[in-house]
Design an enzyme around this catalytic site. Structure first.
Site, mmCIF file in Angstrom:
data_model
loop_
_atom_site.group_PDB
_atom_site.id
_atom_site.type_symbol
_atom_site.label_atom_id
_atom_site.label_comp_id
_atom_site.label_asym_id
_atom_site.label_seq_id
_atom_site.Cartn_x
_atom_site.Cartn_y
_atom_site.Cartn_z
ATOM 1 N N GLN A 100 0.822 -1.209 0.000
ATOM 2 C CA GLN A 100 0.000 0.000 0.000
ATOM 3 C C GLN A 100 0.859 1.263 0.000
ATOM 4 O O GLN A 100 0.547 2.251 -0.668
ATOM 5 C CB GLN A 100 -0.928 0.029 1.229
ATOM 6 C CG GLN A 100 -2.051 -0.998 1.175
ATOM 7 C CD GLN A 100 -3.092 -0.692 0.105
ATOM 8 O OE1 GLN A 100 -3.388 0.449 -0.204
ATOM 9 N NE2 GLN A 100 -3.653 -1.740 -0.473
ATOM 10 N N ASP A 109 0.279 -4.610 10.077
ATOM 11 C CA ASP A 109 -0.606 -4.386 11.223
ATOM 12 C C ASP A 109 0.027 -4.802 12.545
ATOM 13 O O ASP A 109 -0.134 -4.132 13.560
ATOM 14 C CB ASP A 109 -1.929 -5.142 11.016
ATOM 15 C CG ASP A 109 -2.728 -4.555 9.859
ATOM 16 O OD1 ASP A 109 -2.919 -3.321 9.838
ATOM 17 O OD2 ASP A 109 -3.144 -5.313 8.969
ATOM 18 N N GLN A 121 2.496 -2.088 13.972
ATOM 19 C CA GLN A 121 2.064 -0.687 14.108
ATOM 20 C C GLN A 121 2.056 -0.206 15.557
ATOM 21 O O GLN A 121 2.425 0.933 15.844
ATOM 22 C CB GLN A 121 0.683 -0.492 13.479
ATOM 23 C CG GLN A 121 0.712 -0.545 11.951
ATOM 24 C CD GLN A 121 -0.634 -0.220 11.319
ATOM 25 O OE1 GLN A 121 -1.533 0.286 11.984
ATOM 26 N NE2 GLN A 121 -0.771 -0.511 10.034
ATOM 27 N N HIS A 142 -6.503 0.360 7.395
ATOM 28 C CA HIS A 142 -7.213 -0.782 7.981
ATOM 29 C C HIS A 142 -7.390 -0.428 9.464
ATOM 30 O O HIS A 142 -6.473 0.117 10.077
ATOM 31 C CB HIS A 142 -6.364 -2.041 7.798
ATOM 32 C CG HIS A 142 -6.985 -3.320 8.303
ATOM 33 N ND1 HIS A 142 -8.352 -3.561 8.276
ATOM 34 C CD2 HIS A 142 -6.420 -4.425 8.834
ATOM 35 C CE1 HIS A 142 -8.574 -4.769 8.783
ATOM 36 N NE2 HIS A 142 -7.427 -5.311 9.124
ATOM 37 N N ASP A 184 -13.659 -6.824 6.830
ATOM 38 C CA ASP A 184 -12.422 -7.121 6.099
ATOM 39 C C ASP A 184 -11.817 -8.437 6.584
ATOM 40 O O ASP A 184 -11.474 -9.314 5.787
ATOM 41 C CB ASP A 184 -11.434 -5.965 6.297
ATOM 42 C CG ASP A 184 -10.188 -6.129 5.450
ATOM 43 O OD1 ASP A 184 -10.288 -5.936 4.236
ATOM 44 O OD2 ASP A 184 -9.127 -6.459 6.011
ATOM 45 N N GLU A 186 -11.693 -11.903 4.255
ATOM 46 C CA GLU A 186 -10.457 -12.558 3.837
ATOM 47 C C GLU A 186 -10.316 -13.954 4.447
ATOM 48 O O GLU A 186 -9.781 -14.852 3.811
ATOM 49 C CB GLU A 186 -9.222 -11.675 4.104
ATOM 50 C CG GLU A 186 -8.903 -11.402 5.551
ATOM 51 C CD GLU A 186 -8.069 -10.123 5.748
ATOM 52 O OE1 GLU A 186 -8.012 -9.287 4.830
ATOM 53 O OE2 GLU A 186 -7.496 -9.961 6.843
ATOM 54 N N GLU A 244 -8.679 -28.234 -12.997
ATOM 55 C CA GLU A 244 -10.104 -28.189 -12.661
ATOM 56 C C GLU A 244 -10.393 -27.347 -11.422
ATOM 57 O O GLU A 244 -11.328 -26.554 -11.411
ATOM 58 C CB GLU A 244 -10.639 -29.609 -12.397
ATOM 59 C CG GLU A 244 -11.128 -30.347 -13.605
ATOM 60 C CD GLU A 244 -12.138 -29.563 -14.426
ATOM 61 O OE1 GLU A 244 -12.984 -28.848 -13.836
ATOM 62 O OE2 GLU A 244 -12.088 -29.654 -15.658
ATOM 63 N N GLU A 280 -8.854 -22.962 -13.130
ATOM 64 C CA GLU A 280 -10.074 -22.422 -13.749
ATOM 65 C C GLU A 280 -10.813 -21.420 -12.866
ATOM 66 O O GLU A 280 -11.699 -20.713 -13.338
ATOM 67 C CB GLU A 280 -11.049 -23.563 -14.092
ATOM 68 C CG GLU A 280 -10.961 -24.002 -15.539
ATOM 69 C CD GLU A 280 -12.193 -24.823 -15.945
ATOM 70 O OE1 GLU A 280 -11.994 -25.991 -16.304
ATOM 71 O OE2 GLU A 280 -13.322 -24.296 -15.891
ATOM 72 N N SER A 304 -22.220 -23.962 -19.440
ATOM 73 C CA SER A 304 -23.209 -24.834 -20.086
ATOM 74 C C SER A 304 -24.400 -25.046 -19.151
ATOM 75 O O SER A 304 -24.293 -24.826 -17.938
ATOM 76 C CB SER A 304 -22.577 -26.188 -20.394
ATOM 77 O OG SER A 304 -22.226 -26.828 -19.175
HETATM 78 P P1 NAD Z 1 3.560 -4.486 3.562
HETATM 79 O O1 NAD Z 1 3.965 -5.635 4.412
HETATM 80 O O2 NAD Z 1 3.454 -4.671 2.114
HETATM 81 O O3 NAD Z 1 4.548 -3.259 3.741
HETATM 82 C C1 NAD Z 1 4.897 -2.743 4.964
HETATM 83 C C2 NAD Z 1 6.094 -1.822 4.831
HETATM 84 O O4 NAD Z 1 6.385 -1.396 6.149
HETATM 85 C C3 NAD Z 1 7.360 -2.490 4.330
HETATM 86 O O5 NAD Z 1 7.486 -2.479 2.944
HETATM 87 C C4 NAD Z 1 8.408 -1.629 4.990
HETATM 88 O O6 NAD Z 1 8.573 -0.423 4.255
HETATM 89 C C5 NAD Z 1 7.765 -1.284 6.313
HETATM 90 N N1 NAD Z 1 8.164 -2.188 7.416
HETATM 91 C C6 NAD Z 1 8.097 -3.546 7.456
HETATM 92 N N2 NAD Z 1 8.520 -4.010 8.629
HETATM 93 C C7 NAD Z 1 8.861 -2.930 9.352
HETATM 94 C C8 NAD Z 1 9.379 -2.758 10.648
HETATM 95 N N3 NAD Z 1 9.626 -3.817 11.453
HETATM 96 N N4 NAD Z 1 9.597 -1.491 11.080
HETATM 97 C C9 NAD Z 1 9.328 -0.424 10.293
HETATM 98 N N5 NAD Z 1 8.856 -0.545 9.044
HETATM 99 C C10 NAD Z 1 8.630 -1.760 8.580
HETATM 100 O O7 NAD Z 1 2.184 -3.937 4.209
HETATM 101 P P2 NAD Z 1 0.819 -3.643 3.446
HETATM 102 O O8 NAD Z 1 0.247 -4.953 2.970
HETATM 103 O O9 NAD Z 1 1.017 -2.534 2.483
HETATM 104 O O10 NAD Z 1 -0.101 -3.164 4.665
HETATM 105 C C11 NAD Z 1 -0.038 -1.854 5.181
HETATM 106 C C12 NAD Z 1 -1.408 -1.499 5.752
HETATM 107 O O11 NAD Z 1 -2.360 -1.448 4.690
HETATM 108 C C13 NAD Z 1 -1.955 -2.513 6.751
HETATM 109 O O12 NAD Z 1 -2.686 -1.810 7.735
HETATM 110 C C14 NAD Z 1 -2.897 -3.357 5.912
HETATM 111 O O13 NAD Z 1 -3.922 -3.978 6.663
HETATM 112 C C15 NAD Z 1 -3.464 -2.297 4.993
HETATM 113 N N6 NAD Z 1 -4.042 -2.800 3.750
HETATM 114 C C16 NAD Z 1 -3.288 -3.599 2.938
HETATM 115 C C17 NAD Z 1 -3.798 -4.029 1.724
HETATM 116 C C18 NAD Z 1 -2.937 -4.814 0.762
HETATM 117 O O14 NAD Z 1 -3.336 -4.966 -0.372
HETATM 118 N N7 NAD Z 1 -1.772 -5.319 1.108
HETATM 119 C C19 NAD Z 1 -5.118 -3.669 1.345
HETATM 120 C C20 NAD Z 1 -5.851 -2.817 2.191
HETATM 121 C C21 NAD Z 1 -5.286 -2.388 3.391
HETATM 122 MG MG MG Z 2 -8.178 -7.183 3.589
#
Ligand code: NAD
Ligand code: MG
Length: 333
Positions: A28, A83, A86, A108, A191, A195, A227, A231, A252
């Protein structure tokens, strides 16, 4: 009917003259930072020291600062870290550098809903959550379109929180696709449920069980893979484009008849009972607690499950078959 907001309902002005810090440059993070930057917002990317993403962000033309410094400089702080980390980063780098009137933003609601982060009362707390993976949030934006988003206001200290959230959604392209208003709780619980029960857990367990049943009955694993796994995308694309009715129109009559009579035998009362339990584990915080506990012990369970999955028969067969179809992983070539 839900209220849906489009480009004309949002004004970038709420972010103009402000600095946006995007923390993290993962799935993200890179999408939000680049889209907002190209929408004319003053963006800095906050990364930990030694982050592997630093070079990539700088190469893309973005300014990178250490997390604490980025927070100190910014008016709006979007937290796009995994998450499970954080809460720690919030205590260490974010909380000490927040000032009155700042906006704390999430994609999120997990850490707010499950109380891993408890922001002070004098900041706005908002969410803008794209309903799609980060790489699509970026790709679709560069194509002039946008991935739909949810937005929510948890705390409105300034009285401007909603305008800020809508401006943010516009800056990353969300209002091109449509932005729906929700709450942190509704977004987080739906969410996680989606998932687990349907999109990721539900679908892979269903495909795996179908694959296993055919293989156990002596059918070729390659046929079982085509299968029950391969698909799936073709069928889901038809649903994505036009709903169940479009998919059922394309298949079909034999397949459609089998769909009606057999589908309900797959999702039984027992399965529906279990779905309800899954939802209650999410609502009560039990799932979140287990996920965070696993993180505290070095993600033992996550890593074990991942390793088992990587060396399963379905993974081996799929990897072999996909190598023969290079056009799958690179559809534009
Ligand atoms: P990610 O794991 O892809 O990226 C997290 C980034 O955080 C890393 O690339 C790095 O830059 C940094 N990071 C990783 N470990 C760290 C650490 N220990 N200390 C400091 N920085 C660190 O995460 P994401 O999937 O982009 O998720 C980020 C947020 O977005 C989450 O809250 C997730 O729930 C939300 N979200 C994600 C998606 C998705 O498609 N992945 C979709 C909707 C919402
Ligand atoms: Mg999700």
């Amino acid at each position: 009917m839900a209220n849906i907001y489009y480009d004309d309902d949002a004004n970038l002005q709420a972010l103009q003259g402000k600095t946006l810090a995007v923390l993290g440059y993962g799935s993200q993070g890179h999408a939000h930072a680049l889209n907002a930057h190209e929408s004319g917002i003053n963006v800095i990317v906050g990364l930990r020291d030694g982050s592997a993403s630093k070079a990539a962000a700088e190469q893309a033309g973005l300014t990178v600062k250490p997390t604490a410094e980025a927070v100190k400089e910014a008016d709006v702080i979007m937290v796009l870290l995994p998450d499970e980390i954080q809460g720690d980063v919030y205590s260490r780098d974010i909380a000490p550098n927040l000032s009155e009137g700042n906006t704390l933003a999430f994609a999120h609601g997990f850490n707010i809903v499950f109380q891993q982060i408890e922001p002070p009362k004098n900041v706005d707390v908002i969410m803008v959550a794209p309903k799609g993976p980060g790489h699509l949030v970026r790709r679709v934006f560069t194509e002039g379109a946008g991935v739909p988003c949810l937005f929510a206001v948890e705390q409105d200290a300034s009285g401007q929180a909603e305008a800020t959230a809508l401006a943010y959604a516009k800056a990353i392209g969300g209002t091109r696709g449509g932005v729906l208003k929700t709450t942190f709780r509704e977004e987080t619980e739906t969410d996680l449920f989606g998932e687990q029960a349907v999109l990721c857990g539900g679908v892979t367990s269903l495909m795996q069980a179908g694959f296993d049943t055919l293989v156990a009955n002596g059918y070729q694993p390659e046929i079982a893979y085509f299968e029950c796994v391969h698909e799936m995308k073709l069928i889901v694309d038809l649903i994505y484009e036009g709903g169940f009715e479009n998919m059922r129109h394309s298949i079909s009559n034999t397949a459609e008849y089998g769909d009606y009579v057999t589908g309900p035998r797959m999702v039984t009362d027992e399965t529906k009972y279990e779905m309800q339990q899954v939802l209650e584990d999410i609502q009560s915080g039990r799932f979140a607690k287990n996920f965070l506990l696993d993180h505290r012990v070095g993600q033992t369970q996550l890593k074990t499950e991942r390793a088992n999955s990587d060396r399963s028969l379905v993974a081996e067969v799929g990897s072999r078959l996909r190598k023969m179809m290079p056009f799958i992983s690179n559809p534009s070539s």
